[in-house]
Design a protein around this motif. Structure first.
Motif, PDB file in Angstrom:
ATOM      1  N   GLY A   1       4.966  -0.722   5.596  1.00 11.94           N
ATOM      2  CA  GLY A   1       5.744   0.486   4.919  1.00 11.94           C
ATOM      3  C   GLY A   1       5.758   0.351   3.568  1.00 11.94           C
ATOM      4  O   GLY A   1       6.178  -0.860   3.160  1.00 11.94           O
ATOM      5  N   SER A   2       5.950   1.235   2.766  1.00  9.40           N
ATOM      6  CA  SER A   2       6.331   1.214   1.195  1.00  9.40           C
ATOM      7  C   SER A   2       7.402   0.251   0.983  1.00  9.40           C
ATOM      8  O   SER A   2       8.272   0.539   1.672  1.00  9.40           O
TER       9      SER A   2
ATOM     10  N   CYS B   1       4.477  -5.726   4.410  1.00 10.14           N
ATOM     11  CA  CYS B   1       3.445  -5.306   3.467  1.00 10.14           C
ATOM     12  C   CYS B   1       3.551  -3.733   3.500  1.00 10.14           C
ATOM     13  O   CYS B   1       3.892  -2.995   4.026  1.00 10.14           O
ATOM     14  N   GLY B   2       2.925  -3.264   1.853  1.00  7.78           N
ATOM     15  CA  GLY B   2       2.980  -1.862   1.775  1.00  7.78           C
ATOM     16  C   GLY B   2       2.816  -1.580   0.483  1.00  7.78           C
ATOM     17  O   GLY B   2       2.901  -2.482  -0.456  1.00  7.78           O
ATOM     18  N   SER B   3       2.530  -0.498  -0.161  1.00  7.99           N
ATOM     19  CA  SER B   3       2.555  -0.104  -1.569  1.00  7.99           C
ATOM     20  C   SER B   3       3.938  -0.033  -2.083  1.00  7.99           C
ATOM     21  O   SER B   3       4.935   0.020  -1.327  1.00  7.99           O
TER      22      SER B   3
ATOM     23  N   GLY C   1      12.620   0.483  -6.298  1.00  7.54           N
ATOM     24  CA  GLY C   1      13.459  -0.578  -5.512  1.00  7.54           C
ATOM     25  C   GLY C   1      12.524  -1.738  -5.289  1.00  7.54           C
ATOM     26  O   GLY C   1      13.270  -2.605  -4.757  1.00  7.54           O
ATOM     27  N   CYS C   2      11.316  -1.706  -5.469  1.00  7.83           N
ATOM     28  CA  CYS C   2      10.262  -2.881  -4.912  1.00  7.83           C
ATOM     29  C   CYS C   2      10.766  -4.087  -5.819  1.00  7.83           C
ATOM     30  O   CYS C   2      10.577  -5.003  -5.143  1.00  7.83           O
TER      31      CYS C   2
ATOM     32  N   VAL D   1      -2.734  -3.462   2.409  1.00 12.32           N
ATOM     33  CA  VAL D   1      -3.638  -4.151   3.369  1.00 12.32           C
ATOM     34  C   VAL D   1      -4.862  -3.156   3.814  1.00 12.32           C
ATOM     35  O   VAL D   1      -4.516  -2.055   3.927  1.00 12.32           O
ATOM     36  N   SER D   2      -5.891  -3.538   4.038  1.00 12.05           N
ATOM     37  CA  SER D   2      -6.982  -2.760   4.566  1.00 12.05           C
ATOM     38  C   SER D   2      -6.594  -2.606   6.177  1.00 12.05           C
ATOM     39  O   SER D   2      -5.681  -3.345   6.609  1.00 12.05           O
TER      40      SER D   2
END
Length: 357
Positions: A193-194, A223-225, A229-230, A249-250
């Motif tokens: 998730g983001s 994993c995520g875009s 807050g990242c 990821v793909s």
């Protein structure tokens, strides 16, 4: 048969679940769609590259003009047909009518304003106030989102729940699985998730550290875009042994992660639907999710749950998930698999066909 114009300006800047849902609606119901608008431009294809950036800048300029009553803004858009808005924010630039339709993914800017910028909060407050005043047909992706709307704005004149379809990762060619992402070793728990404050990953990383799972050889992969807050999530990941933080990821790599994880974790603070939870269940993972709200609506009672604000509770449940026996997983998977039969592409397509016709 009613022909619709579709407002898909969100595609100018968004490639998350909202975008995938919009694309599916356009593909499934092309015979019911006259034109698709991106801001004031009707186009057969989704704008990309420089064209998308220019149109997006013009859209943001108009939104800013409308936010300040002292400034002169252009006349609101009138397309001559009923309009399906694929995100509520575009009702602020259109002359919304009761014959129009609005798709609402979540009420986050209203119910959790601290997770969004003041500009986004202001935009969606204006959008939902307009929807409440005009009363178009409103489609929600979950009962939780519809309930959140009613709690703030009262009863809706016309509304429906249409769950999005599960997008199964392709998994790659048979006999040719992808290499594991660098640094990922089994066993591991997985979050998809983001990456940001809304998904609460910094708290789940701290909970993982407190659980002692790293010392028992169980990793934690996220994993995520990236979204607001990242930075805090990245700092927590870098400081915590056993954590691997990946970018987007793909589909092939995502399928490998689902198929090789020991369990799935998404104890987020806010979700519109929670597609990764449904995808994880479809790949036979038992999830640990936020107690209450839409994720329980998606997964049903067979999932493990924790309060997003209780890091000690999250740690206990992560430990329980990692230690779960094969027999317990099998028992839970049976109920979980039944829960996601609601989220098929066929049900999604048929439900939208009913409301559009």
């Amino acid at each position: 048969m009613t022909l619709w114009n579709v407002e898909f300006s969100l595609a100018l800047h968004n490639r998350t679940g909202k975008y995938q849902i919009g694309r599916a609606i356009l593909a499934d119901h092309a015979d019911l769609i006259a034109r698709t608008y991106y801001w004031r431009l009707a186009a057969a294809d989704i704008p990309s590259g420089l064209r998308a950036r220019v149109i997006g800048k013009l859209l943001q300029t108009e939104i800013r003009l409308r936010a300040d009553p002292r400034l002169a803004a252009p006349a609101r858009i009138r397309t001559g047909r009923p309009v399906l808005h694929l995100d509520p924010f575009t009702v602020t630039i259109h002359a919304l009518t009761p014959d129009d339709m609005v798709l609402c993914h979540d009420m986050g800017p209203i119910t959790h304003p601290g997770l969004f910028t003041p500009q986004v909060v202001s935009l969606y407050r204006r959008a939902f106030a307009t929807i409440a005043d005009i009363g178009p047909r409103t489609i929600f992706v979950s009962e939780a989102s519809r309930r959140a709307y009613r709690d703030v704005y009262g009863p809706l004149r016309r509304s429906d729940i249409i769950y999005p379809p599960i997008r199964f990762p392709s998994g790659g060619p048979a006999g040719d699985p992808p290499d594991p992402p660098r640094g990922v070793g089994r066993p591991f728990l997985l979050t998809v998730g983001s990456i940001g404050a809304r998904k609460n990953q910094a708290a789940t990383i701290r909970a993982y550290a407190a659980s002692g799972l790293a010392g028992r050889g169980v990793g934690y992969v996220l994993c995520g875009s990236r979204e607001p807050g990242c930075e805090d999530v990245a700092k927590a990941a870098a400081a915590t042994p056993g954590v691997v933080l990946l970018d987007h990821v793909s589909d092939e790599v995502l399928a490998w992660l689902y198929d090789n994880a020991a369990g799935f974790v998404l104890v987020s603070r806010l979700e519109g639907f929670g597609m990764p939870v449904a995808e994880a269940i479809a790949r036979d993972l038992v999830p640990l999710i936020s107690a209450g709200g839409v994720l329980e609506e998606v997964a049903g009672p067979a999932a493990l749950t924790a309060d997003p604000g209780d890091e000690a509770g999250i740690a206990r449940q992560m430990s329980a998930l990692a230690a779960m026996t094969a027999a317990e997983k099998a028992r839970r998977r049976s109920d979980l698999s039944q829960a996601i039969t609601r989220f098929t592409p066929e049900r999604f397509r048929d439900a939208w066909r009913r409301v559009l016709c």
